[in-house]
Motif scaffolding. Structure first.
Motif, PDB file in Angstrom:
ATOM      1  N   GLY A   1      -8.093  -6.729  23.824  1.00  0.00           N
ATOM      2  CA  GLY A   1      -7.603  -7.781  24.621  1.00  0.00           C
ATOM      3  C   GLY A   1      -6.515  -8.568  23.923  1.00  0.00           C
ATOM      4  N   LEU A   2      -6.559  -8.677  23.036  1.00  0.00           N
ATOM      5  CA  LEU A   2      -5.370  -9.245  22.109  1.00  0.00           C
ATOM      6  C   LEU A   2      -4.118  -8.381  22.302  1.00  0.00           C
ATOM      7  N   GLY A   3      -4.338  -6.940  21.915  1.00  0.00           N
ATOM      8  CA  GLY A   3      -3.401  -6.042  22.292  1.00  0.00           C
ATOM      9  C   GLY A   3      -2.672  -6.042  23.532  1.00  0.00           C
ATOM     10  N   LEU A   4      -3.611  -6.092  24.598  1.00  0.00           N
ATOM     11  CA  LEU A   4      -3.043  -6.203  25.863  1.00  0.00           C
ATOM     12  C   LEU A   4      -2.130  -7.357  25.915  1.00  0.00           C
ATOM     13  N   CYS A   5      -2.419  -8.683  25.660  1.00  0.00           N
ATOM     14  CA  CYS A   5      -1.938  -9.773  25.726  1.00  0.00           C
ATOM     15  C   CYS A   5      -0.381  -9.742  24.962  1.00  0.00           C
ATOM     16  N   VAL A   6      -0.311  -8.882  23.704  1.00  0.00           N
ATOM     17  CA  VAL A   6       0.773  -8.659  23.147  1.00  0.00           C
ATOM     18  C   VAL A   6       1.855  -8.009  23.908  1.00  0.00           C
ATOM     19  N   VAL A   7       1.165  -6.883  24.628  1.00  0.00           N
ATOM     20  CA  VAL A   7       2.116  -6.141  25.412  1.00  0.00           C
ATOM     21  C   VAL A   7       2.758  -6.813  26.393  1.00  0.00           C
ATOM     22  N   GLY A   8       1.765  -7.801  27.166  1.00  0.00           N
ATOM     23  CA  GLY A   8       1.969  -8.520  28.385  1.00  0.00           C
ATOM     24  C   GLY A   8       3.295  -9.508  27.881  1.00  0.00           C
ATOM     25  N   ALA A   9       2.984 -10.176  26.616  1.00  0.00           N
ATOM     26  CA  ALA A   9       3.943 -11.019  26.264  1.00  0.00           C
ATOM     27  C   ALA A   9       5.279 -10.313  25.955  1.00  0.00           C
ATOM     28  N   ALA A  10       5.290  -9.372  25.307  1.00  0.00           N
ATOM     29  CA  ALA A  10       6.418  -8.581  25.004  1.00  0.00           C
ATOM     30  C   ALA A  10       7.123  -8.071  26.140  1.00  0.00           C
TER      31      ALA A  10
END
Length: 352
Positions: free
Chosen positions: A34-43
């Protein structure tokens, strides 16, 4: 005989331990994914923001998250990572937001403008809360909308949720309303300011005093032009500074409720830690001890953290959810937007 009694109890421990370990691994996987998905979304949001400088990456992230939620099925097991992003990362981002503000900038506005800023927040929240009561909305829903529209948008909504513990659908509805109505204000304020014959400084003050998100204020100030952007940004940051006393008040209110309740509940802190950290960052910036490079890097980190948090919140914004809450929150959002804009405009005329 003792072995006959003890053996079943002993044989249960490895199984229980294995089950506990499996749950821990499952939660760790959900947290990381979930955190990785949010990092991708933020980038992604920040990349789009570079191509569209007039649009805030925070708003882009909310929209991207909502698109993901409504176009694909988001597995429930990644919820720990989404919760971590929407709560922990958000609070760190809010704290770092204090490094973008100096007490001297606010004082330079003059006591008249400072009084107007306080009136915008206090009267804006009071009027929005009252209108929400007449509409029959819950106290927590009214608080979230009032904070978001009177202080600093989605960050204030999430900050208030960290104090009053609203329902998830109330939080997500308030965030979505900030995006919709705040974005509508970007062209509306410059157009009305021109029609009313306001000077660039007056229009900038009005934009800073009435528009919800910091990035939305920057966009509107850029549209107005001249010296509007600088004054709009400082007025808006002065509203952001009001986040601290408002959260302290809400914290005190929640403590009173917990104290008066007969249930054995944990009393929340008077002032949340992230609010104290926000004040500390403002003081640190105001002291002038931080190099310019550090402040610039902190701004990048703060934007990234808040963008990841907004993406996580956006994933919870589903069309079915917005339909289920009905029209009343949208009516309150329209009333709150108009009310704050009227207070701000009256203040501009009074101090100009």
């Amino acid at each position: 005989m003792s072995h006959g009694v003890d053996t079943p109890a002993c044989t249960q421990h490895p199984a229980a331990g294995a089950e506990s370990g499996e749950r821990s691994r499952s939660r760790a996987a959900g947290l990381a994914t979930g955190l990785g998905l949010c990092v991708v979304g933020a980038a992604t949001a920040m990349g789009i923001g570079r191509l569209l400088p007039a649009v805030s990456p925070l708003l882009i992230a909310i929209v991207l998250g909502a698109l993901v939620a409504n176009l694909v099925t988001v597995p429930g097991w990644i919820r720990p990572g989404l919760d971590f992003s929407s709560k922990r990362l958000l609070r760190v981002g809010i704290a770092l937001l204090g490094l973008q503000l100096m007490f001297s900038d606010v004082l330079a506005l003059g006591w008249g403008v400072i009084a107007v800023v306080v009136a915008i927040v206090v009267l804006g929240m009071a009027g929005t809360m009252y209108a929400g009561k007449l509409l029959g909305l819950s106290w927590t829903q009214r608080v979230l909308i009032a904070c978001g529209f009177s202080i600093c948008g989605a960050a204030a909504v999430a900050a208030a949720d960290g104090v009053v513990d609203a329902k998830e659908e109330e939080l997500l509805t308030a965030v979505a309303l900030v995006v919709v109505f705040g974005t509508l204000m970007i062209p509306t304020i410059p157009l009305l300011a021109g029609a009313l014959g306001l000077t660039d400084r007056q229009a900038g003050m009005w934009a800073g005093g009435s528009i919800h998100e910091v990035a939305q204020v920057v966009a509107a100030g850029g549209v107005i032009g001249g010296g509007a952007l600088a004054v709009a940004t400082v007025v808006k940051l002065a509203r952001v500074l009001m986040l601290a006393p408002v959260m302290a008040y809400l914290g005190a209110h929640e403590r009173r409720i917990a104290k008066d309740s007969r249930m054995d509940v944990t009393r929340p802190p008077l002032i949340p830690v992230f609010v104290l950290a926000f004040i500390g960052c403002v003081a640190l910036r105001s002291a002038g001890v931080l190099p310019a490079g550090v402040i610039m890097q902190a701004q990048v980190v703060q934007t990234a953290l808040l963008t990841a948090a907004m993406f996580a919140l956006g994933i919870g914004v589903r069309v079915a959810l917005l339909r289920s809450v009905g029209a009343r929150p949208f009516v309150l959002a329209a009333i709150g937007t108009g009310w704050v804009a009227v207070i701000s405009l009256a203040g501009v005329w009074l101090v100009s």
